[in-house]
Design a protein around this motif. Structure first.
Motif, PDB file in Angstrom:
ATOM      1  N   THR A  24     -48.389  40.441 -15.228  1.00 52.73           N
ATOM      2  CA  THR A  24     -46.985  40.558 -14.856  1.00 52.73           C
ATOM      3  C   THR A  24     -46.139  40.977 -16.053  1.00 52.73           C
ATOM      4  O   THR A  24     -45.252  41.817 -15.953  1.00 52.73           O
ATOM      5  CB  THR A  24     -46.475  39.217 -14.305  1.00 52.73           C
ATOM      6  N   SER A 229     -45.638  43.609 -10.843  1.00 51.67           N
ATOM      7  CA  SER A 229     -45.161  42.603  -9.894  1.00 51.67           C
ATOM      8  C   SER A 229     -43.648  42.484  -9.943  1.00 51.67           C
ATOM      9  O   SER A 229     -43.054  42.391 -11.024  1.00 51.67           O
ATOM     10  CB  SER A 229     -45.781  41.240 -10.203  1.00 51.67           C
ATOM     11  N   SER A 231     -40.109  40.559  -7.937  1.00 54.03           N
ATOM     12  CA  SER A 231     -39.559  39.578  -7.006  1.00 54.03           C
ATOM     13  C   SER A 231     -38.507  40.268  -6.146  1.00 54.03           C
ATOM     14  O   SER A 231     -38.259  41.470  -6.284  1.00 54.03           O
ATOM     15  CB  SER A 231     -38.934  38.413  -7.773  1.00 54.03           C
ATOM     16  N   THR A 232     -37.854  39.509  -5.284  1.00 53.16           N
ATOM     17  CA  THR A 232     -36.814  40.072  -4.416  1.00 53.16           C
ATOM     18  C   THR A 232     -35.415  39.915  -5.010  1.00 53.16           C
ATOM     19  O   THR A 232     -34.428  40.232  -4.347  1.00 53.16           O
ATOM     20  CB  THR A 232     -36.851  39.402  -3.040  1.00 53.16           C
ATOM     21  N   SER A 233     -35.318  39.456  -6.244  1.00 52.69           N
ATOM     22  CA  SER A 233     -34.010  39.266  -6.874  1.00 52.69           C
ATOM     23  C   SER A 233     -33.235  40.580  -6.922  1.00 52.69           C
ATOM     24  O   SER A 233     -33.794  41.636  -7.191  1.00 52.69           O
ATOM     25  CB  SER A 233     -34.187  38.717  -8.284  1.00 52.69           C
ATOM     26  N   PRO A 237     -35.348  41.461 -10.817  1.00 54.22           N
ATOM     27  CA  PRO A 237     -36.622  41.452 -10.086  1.00 54.22           C
ATOM     28  C   PRO A 237     -37.844  41.507 -10.983  1.00 54.22           C
ATOM     29  O   PRO A 237     -38.920  41.055 -10.588  1.00 54.22           O
ATOM     30  CB  PRO A 237     -36.522  42.708  -9.215  1.00 54.22           C
ATOM     31  N   THR A 239     -39.812  40.574 -14.610  1.00 56.24           N
ATOM     32  CA  THR A 239     -39.810  39.591 -15.697  1.00 56.24           C
ATOM     33  C   THR A 239     -39.297  40.228 -16.978  1.00 56.24           C
ATOM     34  O   THR A 239     -39.734  41.304 -17.368  1.00 56.24           O
ATOM     35  CB  THR A 239     -41.234  39.069 -15.928  1.00 56.24           C
ATOM     36  N   ARG A 323     -38.308  41.691   1.112  1.00 58.54           N
ATOM     37  CA  ARG A 323     -39.271  42.397   0.266  1.00 58.54           C
ATOM     38  C   ARG A 323     -39.265  43.898   0.536  1.00 58.54           C
ATOM     39  O   ARG A 323     -39.328  44.706  -0.396  1.00 58.54           O
ATOM     40  CB  ARG A 323     -40.664  41.795   0.447  1.00 58.54           C
TER      41      ARG A 323
END
Length: 535
Positions: A24, A229, A231-233, A237, A239, A323
């Motif tokens: 990630t 990878s 996220s849905t932020s 989204p 890192t 997503r």
């Protein structure tokens, strides 16, 4: 980013290596030495894999529309589901409404293709897409080594046929022979067609549902890479360095910390034949700055009322919809050359999964339940339609194809409360480049259908076993190869990505001819006509 910040980030990254977070944090390390190893294709295209994890009962997504054929379907599925007298029945009423009793049975199906088929009544958005010519169903597809019939099935069955894990792997690697292959066909497609951006470092394979084999790929020079990878932020989204603060002074002297950092530096050295040269260092700097300098600022700058977001407004609390909305946002920023740090992607492959499809029990669950198979179909229908509209809104409908996948189909007959693991199923593809319609062979929905047995009802459309486990008449390899060709993979490279692909071409295998396997739909590498420009 300052040199001290880079050192702190590497130190924090070493700590993350021990807890499995490396892919990630540094998803693009494997790409750096081989930025131009593939054959970059012009323009922009993307694939979005929607994996229905658990084994979707697709024979209740698409139903027969002929009255007599629908009657056979009802019998095979243990009758119409009735809340007062037949809770074990799995069948939906005919699209004419025949058999429907308000409050007691499932709603009637939706007529499509001039009444030749009925679509699950919980999927009106998919009906709209089908009627618009933007959705294609591919019937009775599954993992195969070669075309098969009931007579020779034992000689050519895929390994661990009814195992979730094994069939998921076979679907994702695009080969029915072995589950031990470590790369997936989505990653291979990206490796053979994508221009790896040298400024942003954003990999061409991106997951919204965790690490998976489907997106692991290699370039033609055999350099491998893993997916990025997200996220849905809507703000962070990816890192970023701030998520992994540097260790304290006391921690930095810890022996375990020093060993972890040494392991990371060894890995970084192995990633390039000229370890930590100036060019590699500079590329690494750009790569680890991706989140905070490129992707996150671009995503966070998208207004709530942007056309890429608005189709999802009514379903914003649904996890699948959020997503797919994030994928739509990434596509928007990946193709926006006005950004301060443009990503300049030409090919991308995305992966998102939705669980809950292993419906051994409570498959119907009543008409007003929040769970159950019908409600899963409803979520998929709404989210897929919103995603397609978002692509229309940003002018990318013809450049992006979303397709469904699931490890296997399910038995036709009921186990008393649901259905069990089977084999052949059907999938769909949606997009502006999709030639909507029916592809492959839709079988007769009867039990124990056979070319030579006591039950033989249009058996050349597809055979099945005693509980309605259909033998696929289209291979996953053919579906995947069709999408790969659309993305720009050359016909000559298809056997590299799909080692069994020529087992399905006329004369390419002893079973690959109409005399040996009259049930098989197309003796070719691809599904003819499904995608614009793929012949």
């Amino acid at each position: 980013m300052s040199r001290n910040s880079r050192r702190d980030f590497l130190r924090a990254g070493a700590a993350s290596l021990a807890c499995g977070g490396f892919s990630t944090l540094f998803p693009q390390i494997g790409l750096i030495p081989t930025a131009l190893a593939g054959t970059p294709q012009p323009g922009y295209k993307a694939l979005v894999c929607l994996f229905l994890s658990g084994g979707n009962d697709a024979w209740n997504l698409l139903l027969p529309g002929n009255v007599a054929a629908h009657g056979r379907y009802v019998a095979a599925r243990n009758g119409l589901h009735n809340t007062s007298s037949n809770l074990g029945g799995l069948a939906f009423p005919h699209h004419s409404g025949s058999g429907f009793i308000n409050g007691q049975t499932l709603p009637a199906s939706l007529s499509i293709a001039g009444g030749q088929y009925g679509l699950n009544p919980f999927a009106p958005e998919l009906k709209t897409l089908y009627d618009q010519g933007r959705l294609a169903f591919v019937n009775n597809m599954g993992t195969l080594i070669a075309p098969v019939t009931r007579a020779n099935y034992n000689n050519f069955r895929p390994p661990q046929l009814y195992s979730h894990n094994d069939q998921t792997r076979l679907w994702q690697i695009g080969s029915g022979s072995s589950t031990s292959v470590t790369r997936g066909w989505g990653g291979m497609v990206a490796g053979y067609t994508a221009q790896i951006p040298t400024l942003s470092g954003l990999p061409p394979t991106i997951t919204l549902s965790g690490q998976n084999r489907f997106l692991i790929g290699t370039t033609p020079s055999s350099q491998s890479f893993v997916p990025f990878s997200l996220s849905t932020s809507s703000s962070t989204p990816a890192t970023q360095i701030s998520n992994y603060p540097p260790p304290t002074a006391s921690q930095s002297s810890n022996r375990a910390e020093a060993q972890r950092r040494a392991a990371l530096e060894e890995l970084l050295n192995a990633a390039s034949p000229q370890a930590f040269t100036n060019d590699f260092r500079d590329t690494l700097d750009r790569s680890i700055s991706l989140a905070e300098e490129v992707l996150n600022p671009a995503i966070s700058a998208i207004d709530t009322n942007d056309p890429v977001n608005t189709p999802f407004a009514a379903i914003s609390s649904d996890s699948l919809a959020t997503r797919l909305r994030q994928i739509a946002r990434v596509i928007k920023v990946s193709t926006d050359n006005t950004l301060a740090n443009p990503i300049n992607a030409n090919r991308q492959v995305f992966y998102v999964s939705l669980g809950g499809w292993d419906t051994h029990s409570d498959q119907i669950n009543g008409l007003n339940s929040a769970s159950g198979h019908a409600r899963l179909i409803e979520r998929v229908s709404q989210a897929v339609a919103a995603f397609y509209q978002a692509m229309v809104n940003i002018g990318r409908a013809s450049d992006v194809t979303l397709f469904s996948a699931s490890e296997f189909g399910r038995t036709l007959n009921s186990n008393g409360d649901g259905s069990d693991h089977a084999w052949g199923s059907l999938q769909f593809a949606v997009g502006g480049a999709v030639n909507g319609g029916m592809y492959g062979r839709y079988p007769e929905i009867v039990l124990n259908n056979s070319l030579t047995g006591t039950t033989s009802v249009n058996a050349t459309q597809g055979e099945c076993f005693s509980r309605g486990q259909f033998l696929p008449t289209t291979a996953v390899d053919q579906f995947a190869a069709t999408l790969a060709r659309w993305m720009g993979v050359s016909n000559s490279d298809l056997p590299v990505l799909f080692p069994n692909i020529d087992n399905f071409t006329l004369g390419g295998h002893p079973n690959a001819n109409p005399a040996s396997t009259p049930t098989f739909a197309n003796f070719s590498r691809i599904i003819p006509g499904m995608m614009n420009g793929v012949v």
